[in-house]
Design an enzyme around this catalytic site. Structure first.
Site, PDB file in Angstrom:
ATOM      1  N   ARG A  45       0.885  -1.185   0.000  1.00  0.00           N
ATOM      2  CA  ARG A  45       0.000   0.000   0.000  1.00  0.00           C
ATOM      3  C   ARG A  45       0.912   1.222   0.000  1.00  0.00           C
ATOM      4  O   ARG A  45       1.732   1.377   0.901  1.00  0.00           O
ATOM      5  CB  ARG A  45      -0.909   0.010   1.223  1.00  0.00           C
ATOM      6  CG  ARG A  45      -1.602   1.362   1.421  1.00  0.00           C
ATOM      7  CD  ARG A  45      -2.694   1.346   2.435  1.00  0.00           C
ATOM      8  NE  ARG A  45      -3.868   0.670   1.911  1.00  0.00           N
ATOM      9  CZ  ARG A  45      -5.074   0.763   2.446  1.00  0.00           C
ATOM     10  NH1 ARG A  45      -5.275   1.498   3.525  1.00  0.00           N
ATOM     11  NH2 ARG A  45      -6.090   0.118   1.927  1.00  0.00           N
TER      12      ARG A  45
ATOM     13  N   HIS B   7      -7.460   0.990  -6.374  1.00  0.00           N
ATOM     14  CA  HIS B   7      -7.690   0.084  -5.226  1.00  0.00           C
ATOM     15  C   HIS B   7      -8.381  -1.180  -5.759  1.00  0.00           C
ATOM     16  O   HIS B   7      -9.539  -1.444  -5.451  1.00  0.00           O
ATOM     17  CB  HIS B   7      -8.533   0.802  -4.179  1.00  0.00           C
ATOM     18  CG  HIS B   7      -8.488   0.183  -2.821  1.00  0.00           C
ATOM     19  ND1 HIS B   7      -7.690  -0.911  -2.512  1.00  0.00           N
ATOM     20  CD2 HIS B   7      -9.147   0.498  -1.657  1.00  0.00           C
ATOM     21  CE1 HIS B   7      -7.861  -1.237  -1.243  1.00  0.00           C
ATOM     22  NE2 HIS B   7      -8.734  -0.403  -0.710  1.00  0.00           N
TER      23      HIS B   7
ATOM     24  N   GLN C  55     -10.254  -3.808  -3.487  1.00  0.00           N
ATOM     25  CA  GLN C  55     -11.550  -3.350  -2.997  1.00  0.00           C
ATOM     26  C   GLN C  55     -12.659  -3.613  -4.024  1.00  0.00           C
ATOM     27  O   GLN C  55     -13.741  -4.104  -3.683  1.00  0.00           O
ATOM     28  CB  GLN C  55     -11.475  -1.836  -2.709  1.00  0.00           C
ATOM     29  CG  GLN C  55     -12.763  -1.261  -2.181  1.00  0.00           C
ATOM     30  CD  GLN C  55     -13.122  -1.804  -0.806  1.00  0.00           C
ATOM     31  OE1 GLN C  55     -12.292  -1.760   0.089  1.00  0.00           O
ATOM     32  NE2 GLN C  55     -14.332  -2.316  -0.639  1.00  0.00           N
TER      33      GLN C  55
ATOM     34  N   ASP D 164     -17.407   7.332  -1.343  1.00  0.00           N
ATOM     35  CA  ASP D 164     -16.193   7.158  -0.540  1.00  0.00           C
ATOM     36  C   ASP D 164     -15.936   8.463   0.196  1.00  0.00           C
ATOM     37  O   ASP D 164     -16.571   9.492  -0.078  1.00  0.00           O
ATOM     38  CB  ASP D 164     -15.031   6.792  -1.489  1.00  0.00           C
ATOM     39  CG  ASP D 164     -13.748   6.411  -0.759  1.00  0.00           C
ATOM     40  OD1 ASP D 164     -13.785   6.215   0.474  1.00  0.00           O
ATOM     41  OD2 ASP D 164     -12.698   6.307  -1.431  1.00  0.00           O
TER      42      ASP D 164
ATOM     43  N   CYS E  23     -16.380   1.669   0.645  1.00  0.00           N
ATOM     44  CA  CYS E  23     -15.223   0.809   0.946  1.00  0.00           C
ATOM     45  C   CYS E  23     -14.810   0.896   2.408  1.00  0.00           C
ATOM     46  O   CYS E  23     -14.136  -0.001   2.908  1.00  0.00           O
ATOM     47  CB  CYS E  23     -14.056   1.158   0.029  1.00  0.00           C
ATOM     48  SG  CYS E  23     -13.447   2.841   0.285  1.00  0.00           S
TER      49      CYS E  23
ATOM     50  N   ARG F 146     -13.353  -8.705   1.387  1.00  0.00           N
ATOM     51  CA  ARG F 146     -11.936  -8.397   1.133  1.00  0.00           C
ATOM     52  C   ARG F 146     -11.092  -9.628   1.472  1.00  0.00           C
ATOM     53  O   ARG F 146     -10.177  -9.994   0.753  1.00  0.00           O
ATOM     54  CB  ARG F 146     -11.478  -7.210   1.999  1.00  0.00           C
ATOM     55  CG  ARG F 146     -12.092  -5.878   1.651  1.00  0.00           C
ATOM     56  CD  ARG F 146     -11.564  -5.333   0.343  1.00  0.00           C
ATOM     57  NE  ARG F 146     -10.121  -5.211   0.340  1.00  0.00           N
ATOM     58  CZ  ARG F 146      -9.437  -4.186   0.854  1.00  0.00           C
ATOM     59  NH1 ARG F 146     -10.084  -3.171   1.386  1.00  0.00           N
ATOM     60  NH2 ARG F 146      -8.111  -4.133   0.797  1.00  0.00           N
TER      61      ARG F 146
HETATM   62  N1   CP Z   1     -11.206  -0.161   2.416  1.00  0.00           N
HETATM   63  C1   CP Z   1      -9.938  -0.206   2.857  1.00  0.00           C
HETATM   64  O1   CP Z   1      -8.989  -0.461   2.111  1.00  0.00           O
HETATM   65  O2   CP Z   1      -9.807   0.021   4.197  1.00  0.00           O
HETATM   66  P1   CP Z   1      -8.446   0.218   5.015  1.00  0.00           P
HETATM   67  O3   CP Z   1      -7.885   1.561   4.638  1.00  0.00           O
HETATM   68  O4   CP Z   1      -8.863   0.141   6.453  1.00  0.00           O
HETATM   69  O5   CP Z   1      -7.498  -0.883   4.639  1.00  0.00           O
HETATM   70  N1  NVA Z   2     -10.101   6.892  -1.122  1.00  0.00           N
HETATM   71  C1  NVA Z   2      -9.686   6.403   0.171  1.00  0.00           C
HETATM   72  C2  NVA Z   2      -9.875   4.916   0.240  1.00  0.00           C
HETATM   73  C3  NVA Z   2      -9.514   4.302   1.569  1.00  0.00           C
HETATM   74  C4  NVA Z   2      -9.668   2.813   1.579  1.00  0.00           C
HETATM   75  C5  NVA Z   2      -8.248   6.795   0.430  1.00  0.00           C
HETATM   76  O1  NVA Z   2      -7.422   6.621  -0.468  1.00  0.00           O
HETATM   77  O2  NVA Z   2      -7.955   7.289   1.516  1.00  0.00           O
END
Ligand code: CP
Ligand code: NVA
Length: 308
Positions: A107, A134, A137, A225, A266, A294
């Site tokens: 990540r 993502h 997701q 989101d 998400c 997930r």
């Molecule tokens: N939806 C998602 O990826 O959540 P986190 O940021 O908690 O991993």
């Molecule tokens: N759009 C959000 C998604 C988190 C899972 C971010 O990138 O913070």
């Protein structure tokens, strides 16, 4: 080598194979304690590095639990505690980690970092979120939709708010899975022009509708989101709120969708900002099923990455 970096660079055969496997593995675990290993332990003898340069609750725990259920060993690494956070290059990090582990999940911020990791790694790499995408997701979201409503093909998906990383992966999925996608948000937060331009060449059924009430009409799936993502400067919060308030998913808006429309987010959410608690906890909401899936879908992605 099979990397899972973007929905767009994975074939529909592989994507549907992953979803089938996820469904099978999920069903096989019904009623079992969470720590029970899956039959055959497909990741036995394997170590999986889970590298986080941003915070996470779902991705972190679902990958960790998933590796254990598959009989493998997870290794959780925080980017800031690695030499990566002190300036070691991602290409050197990739070559070093590849000597110790069998699979890497990352990540990170710029997608270039992910691509660089994949380029220099000799083991498969999975995208656990970048500023631009993502994919894990969206695989969980499609699994969730299909569990509840059958094939997503030909369905109408409407996205409200920011044209962000999660939206981008939805757009890539619209091409592969053949559903129509509407973006409803302010012009300032339109999805990247590169992506939307590409929709025409790829024949994706995509359009922008800035009127939330007309956008949501007959929607089968409504998604939104957070208004401010992890990669955004937190100082833009007020400006974002002003821009996005008209695109809040509330009960009045949801009442214009098709009666069976599912609501997805998400998570993490800012309740009563991008969506009201009444919608998030309402009868059409499947937010916690998405979170659960997930786990199942990522287990299938890991197996796919390690398969011949
Ligand atoms: N939806 C998602 O990826 O959540 P986190 O940021 O908690 O991993
Ligand atoms: N759009 C959000 C998604 C988190 C899972 C971010 O990138 O913070």
């Amino acid at each position: 080598m099979k990397n899972f970096l973007n929905i767009s660079d994975t074939s529909i055969q592989d994507l549907t194979g992953i979803l089938e496997q996820a469904k099978m593995m999920k069903n096989a675990r019904i009623g079992l304690p969470k720590g029970t290993r899956d039959e055959g332990q497909p990741l036995s003898q394997h170590i999986v590095a889970l590298v986080f340069e941003k915070p996470s609750t779902r991705t972190r725990t679902s990958f960790d639990v998933g590796v254990r259920q598959l009989g493998g060993q997870p290794m959780l690494l925080s980017g800031t505690e690695m030499q990566l956070g002190q300036g070691e290059t991602i290409s050197d990090t990739a070559r070093v980690l590849s000597r110790y582990v069998d699979l890497i999940m990352l990540r990170t911020f710029e997608s270039q970092t992910l691509y660089e990791l994949a380029k220099y790694s000799t083991v498969p790499v999975i995208n656990g979120l970048t500023n631009e995408s993502h994919p894990c997701q969206i695989m969980a979201d499609i699994m969730t939709f299909e569990e509840k409503r059958g094939s997503i093909k030909g369905k109408k998906v409407v996205w409200f708010g920011d044209g962000n990383n999660v939206f981008n992966s939805f757009l890539q999925a619209a091409e592969k899975f053949n559903f129509s996608l509407i973006f409803s948000g302010p012009k300032e937060l339109d999805p990247s022009e590169n992506l939307t331009e590409n929709t025409k060449n790829l024949g994706i059924n995509f359009r922008i509708d800035r009127d939330p009430m007309s956008a949501i009409k007959d929607a089968d799936l409504v998604a939104t989101d957070t208004w401010v993502s992890m990669h955004d400067n937190p100082e833009i919060k007020q400006e974002r709120h002003n821009l996005l308030k008209p695109f809040q998913v509330n009960e009045e808006l949801m009442s214009r969708a098709s009666k069976d429309a599912l609501f997805m987010h998400c998570l993490p959410a800012h309740r009563n900002e991008e969506a009201t608690s009444r919608v998030m906890d309402g009868k059409n909401s499947v937010i916690f099923d998405e979170a659960e899936n997930r786990l199942h879908v990522q287990k299938a992605i890991m197996r796919w990455c390690l398969s011949k």
